[in-house]
Design a protein around this motif. Structure first.
Motif, PDB file in Angstrom:
ATOM      1  N   ILE A  79      -0.233   1.763   5.296  1.00 34.04           N
ATOM      2  CA  ILE A  79      -0.031   2.588   4.100  1.00 34.04           C
ATOM      3  C   ILE A  79       1.257   3.380   4.274  1.00 34.04           C
ATOM      4  CG2 ILE A  79      -0.927   4.469   2.678  1.00 34.04           C
ATOM      5  CD1 ILE A  79      -3.747   3.628   3.524  1.00 34.04           C
ATOM      6  N   TYR A 128      -8.567  -0.029   2.564  1.00 37.12           N
ATOM      7  CA  TYR A 128      -7.841  -0.522   3.729  1.00 37.12           C
ATOM      8  C   TYR A 128      -8.598  -1.656   4.417  1.00 37.12           C
ATOM      9  CZ  TYR A 128      -4.419  -0.063   7.493  1.00 37.12           C
ATOM     10  OH  TYR A 128      -3.399  -0.287   8.376  1.00 37.12           O
ATOM     11  N   LEU A 145       0.864  -1.180   0.000  1.00 29.86           N
ATOM     12  CA  LEU A 145       0.000   0.000   0.000  1.00 29.86           C
ATOM     13  C   LEU A 145       0.902   1.231   0.000  1.00 29.86           C
ATOM     14  CD1 LEU A 145      -2.543  -1.168   2.736  1.00 29.86           C
ATOM     15  CD2 LEU A 145      -2.856  -1.239   0.253  1.00 29.86           C
ATOM     16  N   TYR A 197       2.492  11.534  -2.616  1.00 36.46           N
ATOM     17  CA  TYR A 197       2.018  12.908  -2.548  1.00 36.46           C
ATOM     18  C   TYR A 197       2.917  13.745  -3.448  1.00 36.46           C
ATOM     19  CZ  TYR A 197       0.638  17.386  -0.540  1.00 36.46           C
ATOM     20  OH  TYR A 197       0.168  18.665  -0.370  1.00 36.46           O
ATOM     21  N   PHE A 225      -2.609   6.729  -4.900  1.00 37.29           N
ATOM     22  CA  PHE A 225      -2.602   5.587  -3.979  1.00 37.29           C
ATOM     23  C   PHE A 225      -2.482   4.321  -4.810  1.00 37.29           C
ATOM     24  CE2 PHE A 225      -5.303   3.112  -0.677  1.00 37.29           C
ATOM     25  CZ  PHE A 225      -4.166   2.606  -0.081  1.00 37.29           C
ATOM     26  N   PHE A 266       1.358   5.328  -0.939  1.00 33.49           N
ATOM     27  CA  PHE A 266       0.665   6.594  -1.169  1.00 33.49           C
ATOM     28  C   PHE A 266       1.700   7.636  -1.551  1.00 33.49           C
ATOM     29  CE2 PHE A 266      -2.062  10.125  -0.744  1.00 33.49           C
ATOM     30  CZ  PHE A 266      -3.365   9.667  -0.635  1.00 33.49           C
ATOM     31  N   LEU A 292      -2.473  13.372  -5.471  1.00 36.52           N
ATOM     32  CA  LEU A 292      -2.346  12.264  -4.535  1.00 36.52           C
ATOM     33  C   LEU A 292      -2.603  10.977  -5.291  1.00 36.52           C
ATOM     34  CD1 LEU A 292      -3.268  14.877  -2.989  1.00 36.52           C
ATOM     35  CD2 LEU A 292      -4.113  13.362  -1.234  1.00 36.52           C
ATOM     36  N   LEU A 325      -3.353   9.680   7.399  1.00 38.19           N
ATOM     37  CA  LEU A 325      -2.732   8.381   7.167  1.00 38.19           C
ATOM     38  C   LEU A 325      -2.139   7.749   8.427  1.00 38.19           C
ATOM     39  CD1 LEU A 325      -1.244   8.771   3.594  1.00 38.19           C
ATOM     40  CD2 LEU A 325      -3.357   7.676   4.306  1.00 38.19           C
ATOM     41  N   GLU A 384      -2.140   1.769  -9.749  1.00 35.86           N
ATOM     42  CA  GLU A 384      -2.820   2.966  -9.269  1.00 35.86           C
ATOM     43  C   GLU A 384      -4.282   2.633  -8.990  1.00 35.86           C
ATOM     44  OE1 GLU A 384      -4.297   7.184 -10.995  1.00 35.86           O
ATOM     45  OE2 GLU A 384      -2.241   6.644 -11.517  1.00 35.86           O
ATOM     46  N   LEU A 410       3.695   6.350   3.059  1.00 40.80           N
ATOM     47  CA  LEU A 410       3.515   7.663   2.439  1.00 40.80           C
ATOM     48  C   LEU A 410       4.869   8.280   2.112  1.00 40.80           C
ATOM     49  CD1 LEU A 410       1.767  10.207   1.755  1.00 40.80           C
ATOM     50  CD2 LEU A 410       1.968  10.814   4.184  1.00 40.80           C
ATOM     51  N   ARG A 422      -6.722   8.406  -7.373  1.00 37.45           N
ATOM     52  CA  ARG A 422      -6.030   9.634  -7.785  1.00 37.45           C
ATOM     53  C   ARG A 422      -6.902  10.814  -7.397  1.00 37.45           C
ATOM     54  NH1 ARG A 422      -2.627  11.495 -12.569  1.00 37.45           N
ATOM     55  NH2 ARG A 422      -2.033   9.313 -12.644  1.00 37.45           N
ATOM     56  N   ILE A 434     -10.052   5.519   1.006  1.00 29.77           N
ATOM     57  CA  ILE A 434      -8.948   4.855   1.710  1.00 29.77           C
ATOM     58  C   ILE A 434      -9.504   3.816   2.675  1.00 29.77           C
ATOM     59  CG2 ILE A 434      -7.108   5.191   3.422  1.00 29.77           C
ATOM     60  CD1 ILE A 434      -6.537   7.893   2.035  1.00 29.77           C
TER      61      ILE A 434
END
Length: 110
Positions: A49, A103, A19, A23, A76, A21, A74, A43, A82, A51, A85, A99
């Motif tokens: 996840i 999750y 997972l 940015y 994920f 993410f 963003l 998050l 992907e 990041l 978005r 999310i």
């Protein structure tokens, strides 16, 4: 939030984390700076996840590689694909719901 400095770091991050993410920001973007702490806080509720941040003005190839036309964006990824978005004006309720759905599905798998 840890920053990735090259496109190879981005690709490796996405491929090595179940997972992931991403940015994507820009240095002169006030929306990016305002959104960063909110995203980090959100998050924290999803510890699986991972990041990372990429500054599009420093890693210019990111825009072409991931079709990013504005900041912030963003992205994920689940298993390197992907899945989500969001760009520019992020609706946090919608983002949180998406999310949470992904999750909880991942938590109940297996």
């Amino acid at each position: 939030m840890e920053k990735l400095q090259t496109i190879q770091e981005v690709v490796t991050f996405i491929n090595e984390n179940h997972l992931a993410f991403l940015y994507v920001s820009q240095e002169d973007c006030s929306v990016c700076h305002a959104l960063r702490p909110k995203l980090t806080e959100l998050l924290k509720h999803y510890p699986k996840i991972k990041l990372r941040e990429v500054e599009a003005d420093k890693v210019k190839v990111i825009s072409a590689e991931y079709l990013i036309f504005s900041a912030p964006t963003l992205l994920f990824f689940v298993d390197g694909k992907e899945y989500l978005r969001e760009g520019k004006f992020v609706q946090f309720k919608k983002l949180t719901d998406a999310i949470e759905q992904i999750y909880s599905f991942e938590e109940n798998k297996g």
